[in-house]
Design an enzyme around this catalytic site. Structure first.
Site, PDB file in Angstrom:
ATOM      1  N   GLU A   1       0.868  -1.177   0.000  1.00 34.85           N
ATOM      2  CA  GLU A   1       0.000   0.000   0.000  1.00 34.85           C
ATOM      3  C   GLU A   1       0.899   1.219   0.000  1.00 34.85           C
ATOM      4  OE1 GLU A   1      -2.794  -3.025   1.351  1.00 34.85           O
ATOM      5  OE2 GLU A   1      -1.134  -2.321   2.571  1.00 34.85           O
TER       6      GLU A   1
ATOM      7  N   TYR B   1       7.448   2.563  -7.609  1.00 32.58           N
ATOM      8  CA  TYR B   1       6.777   1.266  -7.688  1.00 32.58           C
ATOM      9  C   TYR B   1       6.381   0.920  -9.119  1.00 32.58           C
ATOM     10  CZ  TYR B   1       6.804   1.636  -2.633  1.00 32.58           C
ATOM     11  OH  TYR B   1       7.204   1.765  -1.325  1.00 32.58           O
TER      12      TYR B   1
END
Length: 166
Positions: free
Chosen positions: A120, A132
């Site tokens: 998350e 990411y």
């Protein structure tokens, strides 16, 4: 060029070193985490996690035997894992340390049988989202008001990366 710039050019800094985190690193890791997140984890919390068989953690150091400059910590459950945190000391951000941590971390997860990796990330954290995406994660969900922040709450994006079998 000056003498100093000549030396920097001809004598580059050594590459940072990535290795497994140990409980001896916990005070440094807690300081990095506290500087990186609204609610930092204490050294005792980190030490407890590092003693769990399901947890894999790595640190990055600017040179061997130096204090940790950053760390990554994941928890494994079956053939899935979740990256619980990635943090780099504020003064060392922007040097690619987080990407190096992820690159060093993934092979250990794959060797442990992990095929799907989740995390998350705060939905407004542009730098982390870019990192990411660059390392193969894709958004798969959103959690409303997941993080507590100084301004109240922030949404989290849930991201996933599929890992190859080795």
């Amino acid at each position: 060029m000056t003498l100093i710039s000549d030396l920097v050019f001809w004598w580059p800094r050594p590459d940072p070193v990535v290795g497994r985190a140990t409980t001896a690193d916990c005070d440094d890791l807690a300081a990095i985490h506290a500087a990186s997140f609204h609610r930092g984890w204490g050294a005792e919390d980190l030490a407890a996690m590092l003693t769990e068989a399901s947890v894999i953690a790595h640190v990055i150091r600017r040179r061997p035997a130096a204090s940790p400059a950053g760390f990554i910590l994941s928890r494994i459950a079956g053939d899935e894992a979740e990256i619980l945190t990635v943090a780099v000391a504020p003064r060392l951000r922007g040097r690619g340390y987080a990407g190096r941590l992820i690159a060093a971390h993934l092979p250990d997860l794959m060797r442990a049988g992990v095929r799907t990796l989740f995390l998350e990330v705060e939905a407004e954290n542009a730098a982390a989202l870019k990192l990411y995406a660059r390392t193969g994660f894709e958004p798969v969900g959103r959690r409303k008001a997941y993080y507590r922040t100084a301004q109240g709450a922030a949404d989290a994006l849930t991201m996933r990366r599929l890992l190859p079998a080795i």
